[in-house]
Design a protein around this motif. Structure first.
Motif, PDB file in Angstrom:
ATOM      1  N   TRP A  93       7.903  18.996  12.187  1.00  0.00           N
ATOM      2  CA  TRP A  93       8.267  20.078  11.111  1.00  0.00           C
ATOM      3  C   TRP A  93       9.691  21.128  11.417  1.00  0.00           C
ATOM      4  CZ3 TRP A  93       7.338  20.007   6.071  1.00  0.00           C
ATOM      5  CH2 TRP A  93       6.113  19.765   5.768  1.00  0.00           C
ATOM      6  N   LEU A  94       9.495  21.150  13.067  1.00  0.00           N
ATOM      7  CA  LEU A  94      10.709  22.136  13.485  1.00  0.00           C
ATOM      8  C   LEU A  94      11.885  21.216  13.220  1.00  0.00           C
ATOM      9  CD1 LEU A  94       8.750  23.695  16.454  1.00  0.00           C
ATOM     10  CD2 LEU A  94       9.914  25.031  14.478  1.00  0.00           C
ATOM     11  N   PHE A  95      11.878  19.766  13.482  1.00  0.00           N
ATOM     12  CA  PHE A  95      12.761  18.926  13.523  1.00  0.00           C
ATOM     13  C   PHE A  95      13.561  19.067  12.052  1.00  0.00           C
ATOM     14  CE2 PHE A  95      10.697  16.484  17.371  1.00  0.00           C
ATOM     15  CZ  PHE A  95      11.396  17.175  18.105  1.00  0.00           C
ATOM     16  N   HIS A  96      12.476  18.925  11.070  1.00  0.00           N
ATOM     17  CA  HIS A  96      12.856  18.900   9.748  1.00  0.00           C
ATOM     18  C   HIS A  96      13.749  20.052   9.286  1.00  0.00           C
ATOM     19  CE1 HIS A  96      12.615  18.956   5.242  1.00  0.00           C
ATOM     20  NE2 HIS A  96      11.757  20.225   5.267  1.00  0.00           N
ATOM     21  N   GLU A  97      13.081  21.445   9.942  1.00  0.00           N
ATOM     22  CA  GLU A  97      13.688  22.483   9.532  1.00  0.00           C
ATOM     23  C   GLU A  97      15.084  22.927  10.130  1.00  0.00           C
ATOM     24  OE1 GLU A  97      11.864  27.245   9.698  1.00  0.00           O
ATOM     25  OE2 GLU A  97      11.347  25.841  11.204  1.00  0.00           O
TER      26      GLU A  97
ATOM     27  N   CYS B  46      -1.505  25.776  12.365  1.00  0.00           N
ATOM     28  CA  CYS B  46      -0.500  26.695  12.283  1.00  0.00           C
ATOM     29  C   CYS B  46       0.901  25.939  12.532  1.00  0.00           C
ATOM     30  CB  CYS B  46      -0.530  27.796  12.878  1.00  0.00           C
ATOM     31  SG  CYS B  46      -2.102  29.088  12.230  1.00  0.00           S
ATOM     32  N   PRO B  47       0.910  25.150  13.518  1.00  0.00           N
ATOM     33  CA  PRO B  47       2.373  24.323  13.559  1.00  0.00           C
ATOM     34  C   PRO B  47       2.349  23.462  12.423  1.00  0.00           C
ATOM     35  CG  PRO B  47       1.006  24.299  15.522  1.00  0.00           C
ATOM     36  CD  PRO B  47       0.103  24.874  14.708  1.00  0.00           C
ATOM     37  N   THR B  48       1.329  23.168  11.720  1.00  0.00           N
ATOM     38  CA  THR B  48       1.559  22.038  10.766  1.00  0.00           C
ATOM     39  C   THR B  48       1.418  22.564   9.258  1.00  0.00           C
ATOM     40  OG1 THR B  48      -1.138  21.740  11.121  1.00  0.00           O
ATOM     41  CG2 THR B  48       0.503  19.857  12.246  1.00  0.00           C
TER      42      THR B  48
ATOM     43  N   ALA C 187       8.611  32.159  27.135  1.00  0.00           N
ATOM     44  CA  ALA C 187       9.958  32.454  26.783  1.00  0.00           C
ATOM     45  C   ALA C 187       9.773  32.783  25.252  1.00  0.00           C
ATOM     46  CB  ALA C 187      10.699  31.198  27.307  1.00  0.00           C
ATOM     47  N   GLY C 188       9.044  31.909  24.748  1.00  0.00           N
ATOM     48  CA  GLY C 188       9.019  32.157  23.239  1.00  0.00           C
ATOM     49  C   GLY C 188       8.406  33.660  22.973  1.00  0.00           C
ATOM     50  N   GLY C 189       7.393  33.973  23.550  1.00  0.00           N
ATOM     51  CA  GLY C 189       6.739  35.250  23.614  1.00  0.00           C
ATOM     52  C   GLY C 189       7.845  36.267  23.666  1.00  0.00           C
ATOM     53  N   LEU C 190       8.597  36.187  24.855  1.00  0.00           N
ATOM     54  CA  LEU C 190       9.590  37.190  25.197  1.00  0.00           C
ATOM     55  C   LEU C 190      10.545  37.352  24.020  1.00  0.00           C
ATOM     56  CD1 LEU C 190       9.814  36.413  28.941  1.00  0.00           C
ATOM     57  CD2 LEU C 190       8.921  38.586  27.903  1.00  0.00           C
ATOM     58  N   ILE C 191      11.042  36.142  23.346  1.00  0.00           N
ATOM     59  CA  ILE C 191      12.053  36.411  22.603  1.00  0.00           C
ATOM     60  C   ILE C 191      11.217  37.009  21.289  1.00  0.00           C
ATOM     61  CG2 ILE C 191      13.155  34.709  20.758  1.00  0.00           C
ATOM     62  CD1 ILE C 191      13.426  32.859  22.869  1.00  0.00           C
ATOM     63  N   MET C 192      10.240  36.783  20.825  1.00  0.00           N
ATOM     64  CA  MET C 192       9.662  37.470  19.854  1.00  0.00           C
ATOM     65  C   MET C 192       9.588  39.053  20.233  1.00  0.00           C
ATOM     66  SD  MET C 192       6.585  35.070  18.208  1.00  0.00           S
ATOM     67  CE  MET C 192       5.571  35.178  19.794  1.00  0.00           C
ATOM     68  N   LEU C 193       9.095  39.256  21.288  1.00  0.00           N
ATOM     69  CA  LEU C 193       8.724  40.461  21.674  1.00  0.00           C
ATOM     70  C   LEU C 193      10.060  41.520  21.885  1.00  0.00           C
ATOM     71  CD1 LEU C 193       6.715  42.754  22.868  1.00  0.00           C
ATOM     72  CD2 LEU C 193       6.822  41.738  25.087  1.00  0.00           C
TER      73      LEU C 193
ATOM     74  N   VAL D 216       9.987  23.042  22.181  1.00  0.00           N
ATOM     75  CA  VAL D 216      10.822  22.843  20.949  1.00  0.00           C
ATOM     76  C   VAL D 216      10.812  24.107  20.209  1.00  0.00           C
ATOM     77  CG1 VAL D 216      10.838  21.698  18.924  1.00  0.00           C
ATOM     78  CG2 VAL D 216      10.469  20.231  20.915  1.00  0.00           C
ATOM     79  N   GLU D 217       9.650  24.656  19.960  1.00  0.00           N
ATOM     80  CA  GLU D 217       9.547  25.932  19.145  1.00  0.00           C
ATOM     81  C   GLU D 217      10.571  26.940  19.849  1.00  0.00           C
ATOM     82  OE1 GLU D 217       5.873  28.291  17.307  1.00  0.00           O
ATOM     83  OE2 GLU D 217       6.457  29.128  19.377  1.00  0.00           O
ATOM     84  N   THR D 218      10.710  27.092  21.286  1.00  0.00           N
ATOM     85  CA  THR D 218      11.362  28.178  21.910  1.00  0.00           C
ATOM     86  C   THR D 218      13.042  27.677  21.523  1.00  0.00           C
ATOM     87  OG1 THR D 218      10.051  28.833  23.292  1.00  0.00           O
ATOM     88  CG2 THR D 218      11.930  29.175  23.819  1.00  0.00           C
ATOM     89  N   LEU D 219      13.288  26.439  21.745  1.00  0.00           N
ATOM     90  CA  LEU D 219      14.635  25.835  21.529  1.00  0.00           C
ATOM     91  C   LEU D 219      15.156  26.304  20.093  1.00  0.00           C
ATOM     92  CD1 LEU D 219      14.370  22.638  23.234  1.00  0.00           C
ATOM     93  CD2 LEU D 219      15.769  24.500  24.286  1.00  0.00           C
ATOM     94  N   ALA D 220      14.174  26.123  19.057  1.00  0.00           N
ATOM     95  CA  ALA D 220      14.611  26.435  17.753  1.00  0.00           C
ATOM     96  C   ALA D 220      15.090  27.977  17.597  1.00  0.00           C
ATOM     97  CB  ALA D 220      13.224  26.079  16.999  1.00  0.00           C
ATOM     98  N   ARG D 221      14.133  28.795  18.291  1.00  0.00           N
ATOM     99  CA  ARG D 221      14.404  30.090  18.212  1.00  0.00           C
ATOM    100  C   ARG D 221      15.619  30.483  18.678  1.00  0.00           C
ATOM    101  NH1 ARG D 221       9.677  32.594  17.156  1.00  0.00           N
ATOM    102  NH2 ARG D 221       7.960  31.792  17.921  1.00  0.00           N
TER     103      ARG D 221
END
Length: 379
Positions: free
Chosen positions: A75-79, A114-116, A299-305, A370-375
């Motif tokens: 889904w992330l690659f599609h997005e 949730c990822p799907t 890393a993903g959590g820190l970006i959100m925070l 991958v999720e963090t790279l997308a961010r």
């Protein structure tokens, strides 16, 4: 996983350096190639961890919790527009896990759905997709130990895992979608119990809490995957940081924000020398130096925070450390550039005590990377 459904408004958007975005885009290309080969070579197969760099093997799984991460990457690659093929694949791999909405045997339905299905709903606004997520949240809520105020882990009825903070959001999403105050009360109660008994005063966390089944009284902290009961298992801290941040975004409860900040401060304090930690922060002589899946999630959590905290200084601190972590994980040491290595992110670890997936690629590590790279590429 829950970020697009946040109820709390971002305070800021912090940019990443152009070189970091370029590095992240290149890493996403590597990841997409790895996932494409996996789907072609082993269709409809849901791996958990590699063995000697290979996904296909017959080793123990311990529990059934990672089936959402492969479709989630698709889904992330599609997005991100990485190819026309990803939409159909993402839908297909999501349908394969649809029946898990009724699975009462695991505490990980957030990881699965949730990822799907949640991502599918976010991209399409589809009511049918939301129904799957709502049912998954209702199923998760059935795990409540009412006397103890926690959702029991898959392992035992008296057990609460810090991992559940990564999954409790599916109950909050179901509550927000349906207006069911009881569901939201269950989600918030679990968060309160977890932060009271599993999060320590210095911001570190225990992997597991044990409760008296007769009275609900908290008995002790323990661990299944850390060095010892009073130590700080790195991936557990990453779960807590990301999970409490997500739940703050969904609820606006400042108690949860303060917990996430404590987790983040502990994490940064203990990853100054290297943003990729070992399996446990307290182990004096770690067997292996890195557990990359913990770093990817943190890393993903820190970006959100960083986007949510009021304090600009804190926000910059969290953002900088996340960017440093991303750049480190994109180095050849961690990124599976070698075609013979089938995973995306090397030097992850599943279960050191059991000897499962140690110093390998792990499916959640690949997903959160991958999720963090997308961010990063969006930022």
């Amino acid at each position: 996983m829950y970020w697009n459904s946040r109820q709390v408004t971002e305070k800021r958007t912090l940019p990443f350096a152009a070189s970091t975005r370029d590095t992240a885009r290149a890493a996403l290309g590597v990841a997409a190639g790895k996932v494409e080969r996996l789907a072609e070579q082993h269709p409809d197969y849901f791996p958990l961890y590699t063995h000697e760099g290979r996904w296909k093997h017959g080793k123990e799984s311990w529990t059934n919790w990672c089936e959402g991460f492969l479709g989630g990457q698709m889904w992330l690659f599609h997005e991100l527009g990485l190819g026309d093929q990803w939409r159909a694949r993402a839908e297909h791999y999501s349908v394969l896990v649809e029946q898990r909405q009724h699975d009462r045997d695991v505490h990980d339905l957030g990881f699965v759905l949730c990822p799907t299905w949640q991502k599918w709903a976010e991209l399409d606004g589809g009511t049918e997709q939301k129904k799957v997520v709502v049912q998954g949240g209702r199923t998760m809520a059935l795990r409540l130990n009412d006397q103890g105020g926690f959702l029991r882990s898959f392992l035992a009825p008296d057990s609460n895992f810090i991992d559940i903070m990564m999954n409790i959001g599916i109950i909050a999403l179901a509550a927000l979608e349906t207006g069911d105050d009881n569901l939201m009360a269950i989600a918030r109660r679990h968060c309160d119990t977890t932060r009271k008994y599993l999060v320590r005063g210095d911001g570190s966390v225990s992997h597991e809490g044990i409760y008296d089944l007769g009275t609900g009284e908290f008995l002790r902290q323990t661990t299944q995957q850390g060095w010892r009961n009073d130590s700080s298992w790195a991936r557990g801290l990453a779960w807590s940081l990301y999970g409490f941040t997500s739940m703050y975004a969904l609820t606006g409860d400042t108690h949860l924000l303060r917990t996430a900040i404590a987790n983040a401060d502990y994490w940064i304090e203990h990853t100054q020398a290297d943003p990729v930690p070992p399996n446990d922060f307290d182990e004096p002589h770690p067997t292996r130096p890195w557990e990359s899946s913990a770093a990817a999630c943190a890393a993903g959590g820190l970006i959100m925070l960083a986007a949510l905290v009021e304090d600009d200084t804190l926000a910059q601190r969290y953002h900088r450390h996340a960017e440093t972590t991303v750049r480190r994980l994109c180095e050849p040491l961690f990124l599976g550039i070698d075609p013979a290595w089938e995973g995306v992110l090397k030097h992850g670890s599943y279960h050191e005590r059991k000897g499962l997936g140690v110093d390998e690629s792990v499916m959640w590590g690949d997903y959160f990377f991958v999720e963090t790279l997308a961010r990063v590429v969006r930022g």
